[in-house]
Design a protein around this motif. Sequence first.
Motif, PDB file in Angstrom:
ATOM      1  N   TYR A   1       0.990  -1.127   0.015  1.00 57.18           N
ATOM      2  CA  TYR A   1       0.166  -0.130  -0.024  1.00 57.18           C
ATOM      3  C   TYR A   1       1.143   1.270   0.074  1.00 57.18           C
ATOM      4  CZ  TYR A   1      -3.539   3.423   1.799  1.00 57.18           C
ATOM      5  OH  TYR A   1      -4.530   4.092   2.112  1.00 57.18           O
ATOM      6  N   ARG A   2       1.827   1.355   0.797  1.00 57.87           N
ATOM      7  CA  ARG A   2       2.690   2.532   0.941  1.00 57.87           C
ATOM      8  C   ARG A   2       3.663   2.432  -0.408  1.00 57.87           C
ATOM      9  NH1 ARG A   2       4.922   4.561   5.220  1.00 57.87           N
ATOM     10  NH2 ARG A   2       4.568   2.613   6.537  1.00 57.87           N
ATOM     11  N   LYS A   3       4.078   1.584  -1.007  1.00 61.93           N
ATOM     12  CA  LYS A   3       4.930   1.718  -2.171  1.00 61.93           C
ATOM     13  C   LYS A   3       4.011   2.184  -3.539  1.00 61.93           C
ATOM     14  CE  LYS A   3       8.547  -1.813  -1.090  1.00 61.93           C
ATOM     15  NZ  LYS A   3       9.318  -2.839  -1.727  1.00 61.93           N
ATOM     16  N   THR A   4       2.524   1.535  -3.410  1.00 67.61           N
ATOM     17  CA  THR A   4       1.712   2.018  -4.588  1.00 67.61           C
ATOM     18  C   THR A   4       1.252   3.366  -4.433  1.00 67.61           C
ATOM     19  OG1 THR A   4       0.868  -0.061  -4.695  1.00 67.61           O
ATOM     20  CG2 THR A   4      -0.599   1.709  -5.286  1.00 67.61           C
ATOM     21  N   LEU A   5       1.063   3.886  -3.172  1.00 67.37           N
ATOM     22  CA  LEU A   5       0.946   5.278  -2.929  1.00 67.37           C
ATOM     23  C   LEU A   5       2.103   6.207  -3.365  1.00 67.37           C
ATOM     24  CD1 LEU A   5      -1.205   5.337   0.462  1.00 67.37           C
ATOM     25  CD2 LEU A   5      -1.952   6.401  -1.691  1.00 67.37           C
ATOM     26  N   ILE A   6       3.316   5.852  -3.060  1.00 69.94           N
ATOM     27  CA  ILE A   6       4.553   6.634  -3.554  1.00 69.94           C
ATOM     28  C   ILE A   6       4.665   6.824  -4.727  1.00 69.94           C
ATOM     29  CG2 ILE A   6       6.755   6.716  -3.255  1.00 69.94           C
ATOM     30  CD1 ILE A   6       6.959   5.738  -0.257  1.00 69.94           C
ATOM     31  N   ARG A   7       4.273   5.786  -5.592  1.00 66.38           N
ATOM     32  CA  ARG A   7       4.487   5.693  -6.897  1.00 66.38           C
ATOM     33  C   ARG A   7       3.414   6.519  -7.674  1.00 66.38           C
ATOM     34  NH1 ARG A   7       1.408   3.491 -10.537  1.00 66.38           N
ATOM     35  NH2 ARG A   7       0.292   2.420  -9.113  1.00 66.38           N
ATOM     36  N   GLN A   8       2.157   6.546  -7.032  1.00 64.26           N
ATOM     37  CA  GLN A   8       1.190   7.230  -7.709  1.00 64.26           C
ATOM     38  C   GLN A   8       1.120   8.645  -7.358  1.00 64.26           C
ATOM     39  OE1 GLN A   8      -2.969   5.514  -7.399  1.00 64.26           O
ATOM     40  NE2 GLN A   8      -3.709   7.789  -7.531  1.00 64.26           N
ATOM     41  N   ILE A   9       1.501   9.018  -6.255  1.00 62.64           N
ATOM     42  CA  ILE A   9       1.545  10.305  -5.523  1.00 62.64           C
ATOM     43  C   ILE A   9       2.887  11.206  -6.362  1.00 62.64           C
ATOM     44  CG2 ILE A   9       1.935  11.967  -3.871  1.00 62.64           C
ATOM     45  CD1 ILE A   9       0.334   9.885  -2.124  1.00 62.64           C
ATOM     46  N   ALA A  10       4.231  10.256  -6.471  1.00 66.48           N
ATOM     47  CA  ALA A  10       5.124  10.886  -7.043  1.00 66.48           C
ATOM     48  C   ALA A  10       4.939  11.120  -8.484  1.00 66.48           C
ATOM     49  CB  ALA A  10       6.346   9.856  -7.048  1.00 66.48           C
ATOM     50  N   GLN A  11       4.328  10.120  -9.335  1.00 67.79           N
ATOM     51  CA  GLN A  11       3.820  10.491 -10.761  1.00 67.79           C
ATOM     52  C   GLN A  11       2.835  11.718 -10.899  1.00 67.79           C
ATOM     53  OE1 GLN A  11       2.978   7.103 -13.129  1.00 67.79           O
ATOM     54  NE2 GLN A  11       1.461   8.364 -14.282  1.00 67.79           N
ATOM     55  N   HIS A  12       2.123  11.884  -9.999  1.00 68.97           N
ATOM     56  CA  HIS A  12       1.202  13.046  -9.883  1.00 68.97           C
ATOM     57  C   HIS A  12       1.976  14.108  -9.656  1.00 68.97           C
ATOM     58  CE1 HIS A  12      -3.055  14.499  -8.634  1.00 68.97           C
ATOM     59  NE2 HIS A  12      -2.439  15.155  -9.511  1.00 68.97           N
ATOM     60  N   ALA A  13       2.662  14.318  -8.670  1.00 73.05           N
ATOM     61  CA  ALA A  13       3.795  15.699  -8.389  1.00 73.05           C
ATOM     62  C   ALA A  13       4.480  15.858  -9.498  1.00 73.05           C
ATOM     63  CB  ALA A  13       4.415  15.299  -6.914  1.00 73.05           C
ATOM     64  N   HIS A  14       5.207  14.929 -10.184  1.00 71.20           N
ATOM     65  CA  HIS A  14       5.931  14.870 -11.226  1.00 71.20           C
ATOM     66  C   HIS A  14       5.196  15.831 -12.497  1.00 71.20           C
ATOM     67  CE1 HIS A  14       8.926  13.058  -8.988  1.00 71.20           C
ATOM     68  NE2 HIS A  14       8.895  11.818  -9.670  1.00 71.20           N
ATOM     69  N   SER A  15       4.120  15.203 -12.473  1.00 72.58           N
ATOM     70  CA  SER A  15       3.263  15.600 -13.747  1.00 72.58           C
ATOM     71  C   SER A  15       3.003  17.093 -13.433  1.00 72.58           C
ATOM     72  CB  SER A  15       1.873  14.826 -13.864  1.00 72.58           C
ATOM     73  OG  SER A  15       2.273  13.421 -14.142  1.00 72.58           O
ATOM     74  N   GLU A  16       2.850  17.257 -12.518  1.00 69.59           N
ATOM     75  CA  GLU A  16       2.199  19.064 -11.874  1.00 69.59           C
ATOM     76  C   GLU A  16       3.379  19.991 -12.314  1.00 69.59           C
ATOM     77  OE1 GLU A  16      -0.471  20.105 -11.332  1.00 69.59           O
ATOM     78  OE2 GLU A  16      -1.913  18.633 -10.847  1.00 69.59           O
TER      79      GLU A  16
ATOM     80  N   GLY B   1      14.809   9.428 -15.249  1.00 66.61           N
ATOM     81  CA  GLY B   1      14.021   8.330 -16.041  1.00 66.61           C
ATOM     82  C   GLY B   1      13.546   7.307 -15.351  1.00 66.61           C
ATOM     83  N   ARG B   2      13.535   7.270 -13.896  1.00 64.71           N
ATOM     84  CA  ARG B   2      13.278   5.873 -13.206  1.00 64.71           C
ATOM     85  C   ARG B   2      11.951   6.296 -12.629  1.00 64.71           C
ATOM     86  NH1 ARG B   2      17.094   5.410  -8.642  1.00 64.71           N
ATOM     87  NH2 ARG B   2      17.665   7.763  -9.012  1.00 64.71           N
ATOM     88  N   GLN B   3      11.148   7.393 -12.703  1.00 62.86           N
ATOM     89  CA  GLN B   3       9.998   7.705 -12.376  1.00 62.86           C
ATOM     90  C   GLN B   3       9.246   8.323 -13.637  1.00 62.86           C
ATOM     91  OE1 GLN B   3       9.385   9.381  -8.504  1.00 62.86           O
ATOM     92  NE2 GLN B   3       9.128   7.396  -7.315  1.00 62.86           N
ATOM     93  N   LYS B   4       7.873   8.041 -13.827  1.00 57.53           N
ATOM     94  CA  LYS B   4       7.234   8.722 -14.840  1.00 57.53           C
ATOM     95  C   LYS B   4       6.346   9.788 -14.473  1.00 57.53           C
ATOM     96  CE  LYS B   4       8.859   5.345 -17.438  1.00 57.53           C
ATOM     97  NZ  LYS B   4       9.782   5.558 -18.576  1.00 57.53           N
ATOM     98  N   TYR B   5       5.960  10.601 -15.550  1.00 54.03           N
ATOM     99  CA  TYR B   5       4.868  11.679 -15.570  1.00 54.03           C
ATOM    100  C   TYR B   5       3.910  11.489 -16.530  1.00 54.03           C
ATOM    101  CZ  TYR B   5       7.830  14.033 -18.875  1.00 54.03           C
ATOM    102  OH  TYR B   5       8.729  14.188 -20.081  1.00 54.03           O
ATOM    103  N   SER B   6       2.746  12.320 -16.408  1.00 53.51           N
ATOM    104  CA  SER B   6       1.875  12.014 -17.396  1.00 53.51           C
ATOM    105  C   SER B   6       2.275  12.248 -18.998  1.00 53.51           C
ATOM    106  CB  SER B   6       0.560  12.869 -17.017  1.00 53.51           C
ATOM    107  OG  SER B   6      -0.441  12.843 -18.225  1.00 53.51           O
ATOM    108  N   SER B   7       1.831  11.313 -19.626  1.00 56.29           N
ATOM    109  CA  SER B   7       2.373  11.211 -21.067  1.00 56.29           C
ATOM    110  C   SER B   7       1.705  12.478 -22.047  1.00 56.29           C
ATOM    111  CB  SER B   7       1.634  10.341 -21.836  1.00 56.29           C
ATOM    112  OG  SER B   7       0.295  10.224 -22.002  1.00 56.29           O
ATOM    113  N   ILE B   8       0.681  13.301 -21.199  1.00 60.11           N
ATOM    114  CA  ILE B   8       0.239  14.594 -22.020  1.00 60.11           C
ATOM    115  C   ILE B   8       1.110  15.373 -22.314  1.00 60.11           C
ATOM    116  CG2 ILE B   8      -0.662  15.702 -19.897  1.00 60.11           C
ATOM    117  CD1 ILE B   8      -2.507  15.246 -23.444  1.00 60.11           C
ATOM    118  N   PHE B   9       2.165  15.533 -21.368  1.00 63.24           N
ATOM    119  CA  PHE B   9       3.127  16.782 -21.241  1.00 63.24           C
ATOM    120  C   PHE B   9       4.308  16.592 -21.976  1.00 63.24           C
ATOM    121  CE2 PHE B   9       0.970  16.927 -17.062  1.00 63.24           C
ATOM    122  CZ  PHE B   9       0.170  17.912 -17.228  1.00 63.24           C
ATOM    123  N   ASN B  10       4.181  15.414 -22.755  1.00 68.49           N
ATOM    124  CA  ASN B  10       5.424  15.548 -23.683  1.00 68.49           C
ATOM    125  C   ASN B  10       5.032  15.630 -25.266  1.00 68.49           C
ATOM    126  OD1 ASN B  10       7.513  14.110 -22.415  1.00 68.49           O
ATOM    127  ND2 ASN B  10       6.125  12.282 -22.114  1.00 68.49           N
TER     128      ASN B  10
END
Length: 316
Positions: A34-49, A107-116
Amino acid sequence: MTTATMSEDLQELFDTTIADDQRIEPRDWMPEGYRKTLIRQIAQHAHSEIIGMQPEGNWITRAPSLRRKSILLAKVQDEAGHGLYLYSAAETLGADRADLTAKLISGRQKYSSIFNYPTLTFADVGVIGWLVDGAAICNQVPLCRSSFGPYGRAMIRVCKEESFHQRQGYELLMTMMQGTDAQREMVQESVDRWWWPALMMFGPPDDESPNTEQSMNWRIKRHTNDELRQRFVDMSIPQAEALGVTFPDPNLSWNEERRHYDFGEPDWSEFRAVIEGNGACNVERITNRRAAHENGAWVREAATVFAAREREGSQK
């Protein structure tokens, strides 16, 4: 009480909290998955912003009026704030913000594809506000009820500001559609380019999404990718009709039986290529983010020294 019994009790308490639709807080016990899933999702969301500041920031110096410049500046500033809220939420899970940034620029973590995708005309600023932020709202409003407290609370403010951004984008497009033929053509051309990438924002189809089922079981997510994509299509079509534009999808039609719109399949090979780093702006976006991080090193160092001095002064 044995360690195994304690672990079982903690798991039971966690499961009960989730089943009762209550919040998990940072000091509560939680499964490592649960912790790892949240970190992955929240980090991707933060990176996208944070990365999402770049496409529209590209137009700040070229906005056609002081009003449009001030609106764009405010929006980009909001996006920076969203990133900070989300990085802070990730930190409550034990993630280190510097480590998350290092993973992004390596490049080890992603962000939303739309910003490319590139912003080629000023109409893109309006279309991003309308469609991209509109898709974000569809995806993010359910996250206000995320089972993890800091994430859900952060999303309340993010969603309020994203709703304002969407209205700003739509107002810009409505103004342009009331202008010259060239302006109307510019808007339609921009809509044609951004429609399919906006649909891809929700992620791959449900049968190709490896994390959706578990995230929904944990109530981190509330809807599947395809459910959210359908909601976005249904929401966008009446808005497009009012605006006077069309979407580039010959399969778009109302399905009376389903009470939803049918629509075509995005090009998932394009989606995968962008995610793998082969989009039009992948290299540019990360290069700019890396340069900003390196150029800001002296600020972080100065802030650290100042904070240390403040602590020493308070202890005397």
